[in-house]
Design a protein around this motif. Structure first.
Motif, PDB file in Angstrom:
ATOM      1  N   GLY A  48     -12.731   0.309   7.097  1.00 55.01           N
ATOM      2  CA  GLY A  48     -12.780   1.531   6.282  1.00 55.01           C
ATOM      3  C   GLY A  48     -11.818   2.585   6.774  1.00 55.01           C
ATOM      4  O   GLY A  48     -11.111   3.212   5.983  1.00 55.01           O
ATOM      5  N   SER A  49     -11.765   2.798   8.086  1.00 58.37           N
ATOM      6  CA  SER A  49     -10.855   3.814   8.618  1.00 58.37           C
ATOM      7  C   SER A  49      -9.401   3.404   8.395  1.00 58.37           C
ATOM      8  O   SER A  49      -8.554   4.238   8.070  1.00 58.37           O
ATOM      9  N   THR A  50      -9.100   2.117   8.532  1.00 59.94           N
ATOM     10  CA  THR A  50      -7.738   1.636   8.268  1.00 59.94           C
ATOM     11  C   THR A  50      -7.370   1.847   6.805  1.00 59.94           C
ATOM     12  O   THR A  50      -6.250   2.274   6.497  1.00 59.94           O
ATOM     13  N   GLN A  51      -8.300   1.575   5.913  1.00 63.30           N
ATOM     14  CA  GLN A  51      -8.060   1.765   4.485  1.00 63.30           C
ATOM     15  C   GLN A  51      -7.815   3.238   4.167  1.00 63.30           C
ATOM     16  O   GLN A  51      -6.913   3.571   3.392  1.00 63.30           O
ATOM     17  N   ILE A  52      -8.587   4.120   4.740  1.00 61.17           N
ATOM     18  CA  ILE A  52      -8.416   5.558   4.503  1.00 61.17           C
ATOM     19  C   ILE A  52      -7.051   6.015   4.994  1.00 61.17           C
ATOM     20  O   ILE A  52      -6.343   6.754   4.300  1.00 61.17           O
ATOM     21  N   ILE A  53      -6.662   5.587   6.179  1.00 62.47           N
ATOM     22  CA  ILE A  53      -5.356   5.976   6.731  1.00 62.47           C
ATOM     23  C   ILE A  53      -4.233   5.432   5.855  1.00 62.47           C
ATOM     24  O   ILE A  53      -3.245   6.134   5.579  1.00 62.47           O
ATOM     25  N   SER A  54      -4.371   4.203   5.379  1.00 65.48           N
ATOM     26  CA  SER A  54      -3.359   3.604   4.508  1.00 65.48           C
ATOM     27  C   SER A  54      -3.232   4.389   3.198  1.00 65.48           C
ATOM     28  O   SER A  54      -2.118   4.668   2.737  1.00 65.48           O
ATOM     29  N   ASN A  55      -4.362   4.753   2.613  1.00 60.07           N
ATOM     30  CA  ASN A  55      -4.345   5.524   1.366  1.00 60.07           C
ATOM     31  C   ASN A  55      -3.698   6.890   1.577  1.00 60.07           C
ATOM     32  O   ASN A  55      -2.925   7.356   0.740  1.00 60.07           O
ATOM     33  N   GLN A  56      -4.015   7.539   2.690  1.00 59.44           N
ATOM     34  CA  GLN A  56      -3.423   8.851   2.976  1.00 59.44           C
ATOM     35  C   GLN A  56      -1.910   8.731   3.148  1.00 59.44           C
ATOM     36  O   GLN A  56      -1.157   9.606   2.713  1.00 59.44           O
ATOM     37  N   SER A  57      -1.465   7.645   3.761  1.00 64.93           N
ATOM     38  CA  SER A  57      -0.031   7.420   3.930  1.00 64.93           C
ATOM     39  C   SER A  57       0.647   7.235   2.578  1.00 64.93           C
ATOM     40  O   SER A  57       1.725   7.793   2.331  1.00 64.93           O
ATOM     41  N   ASP A  58       0.026   6.466   1.680  1.00 70.26           N
ATOM     42  CA  ASP A  58       0.579   6.268   0.339  1.00 70.26           C
ATOM     43  C   ASP A  58       0.642   7.585  -0.430  1.00 70.26           C
ATOM     44  O   ASP A  58       1.637   7.874  -1.105  1.00 70.26           O
ATOM     45  N   ILE A  59      -0.403   8.390  -0.320  1.00 63.68           N
ATOM     46  CA  ILE A  59      -0.433   9.688  -0.996  1.00 63.68           C
ATOM     47  C   ILE A  59       0.673  10.581  -0.458  1.00 63.68           C
ATOM     48  O   ILE A  59       1.359  11.272  -1.218  1.00 63.68           O
ATOM     49  N   TYR A  60       0.880  10.570   0.850  1.00 65.75           N
ATOM     50  CA  TYR A  60       1.939  11.379   1.454  1.00 65.75           C
ATOM     51  C   TYR A  60       3.305  10.953   0.925  1.00 65.75           C
ATOM     52  O   TYR A  60       4.139  11.802   0.581  1.00 65.75           O
TER      53      TYR A  60
END
Length: 117
Positions: A48-60
């Motif tokens: 879950g934490s990896t997924q959240i970090i990945s999504n935040q990177s894509d949004i950035y």
């Protein structure tokens, strides 16, 4: 009667006092089921934490692209407005008349037709 009541009270107190105490079982470590549940929970937290970090990177990255595009749009709009001003300056009547004279054209007022907007 009073003696009987005292005896009953004493017996009740002795019964409550004599109630066997529960022995506490001390377990050593965790059971295999608890270990598996802990590992599964830990795996979910990591995923879950990896997924959240990945999504935040894509949004950035998307926001960065949007900002670059907006900057390009502003640059193009400024260029368009500058060119519009330049067209307005170059299309003035006096300038066109001067250019026509330089090229050897003459104004024949009999051939001029007035067009109104």
């Amino acid at each position: 009667m009073a003696n009987l009541a005292r005896q009953l009270r004493q017996e009740q107190q002795q019964q409550t006092v004599k109630a066997p105490k529960k022995k506490h079982l001390h377990r050593k470590g965790l059971s295999p089921g608890e270990k598996i549940l802990g590992l599964v929970f830990g795996a979910f937290v990591c995923i879950g934490s990896t997924q959240i970090i990945s999504n935040q990177s894509d949004i950035y990255q998307l926001n960065k692209g949007i900002q670059l595009t907006e900057r390009e749009i502003q640059t193009q709009q400024k260029s368009i407005s500058d060119l519009t001003v330049q067209v307005n300056e170059l299309s003035q009547y006096n300038r066109i008349k001067e250019k026509a004279r330089e090229l050897g054209l003459q104004l024949n007022e009999q051939n001029v037709k007035v067009v109104q907007d």
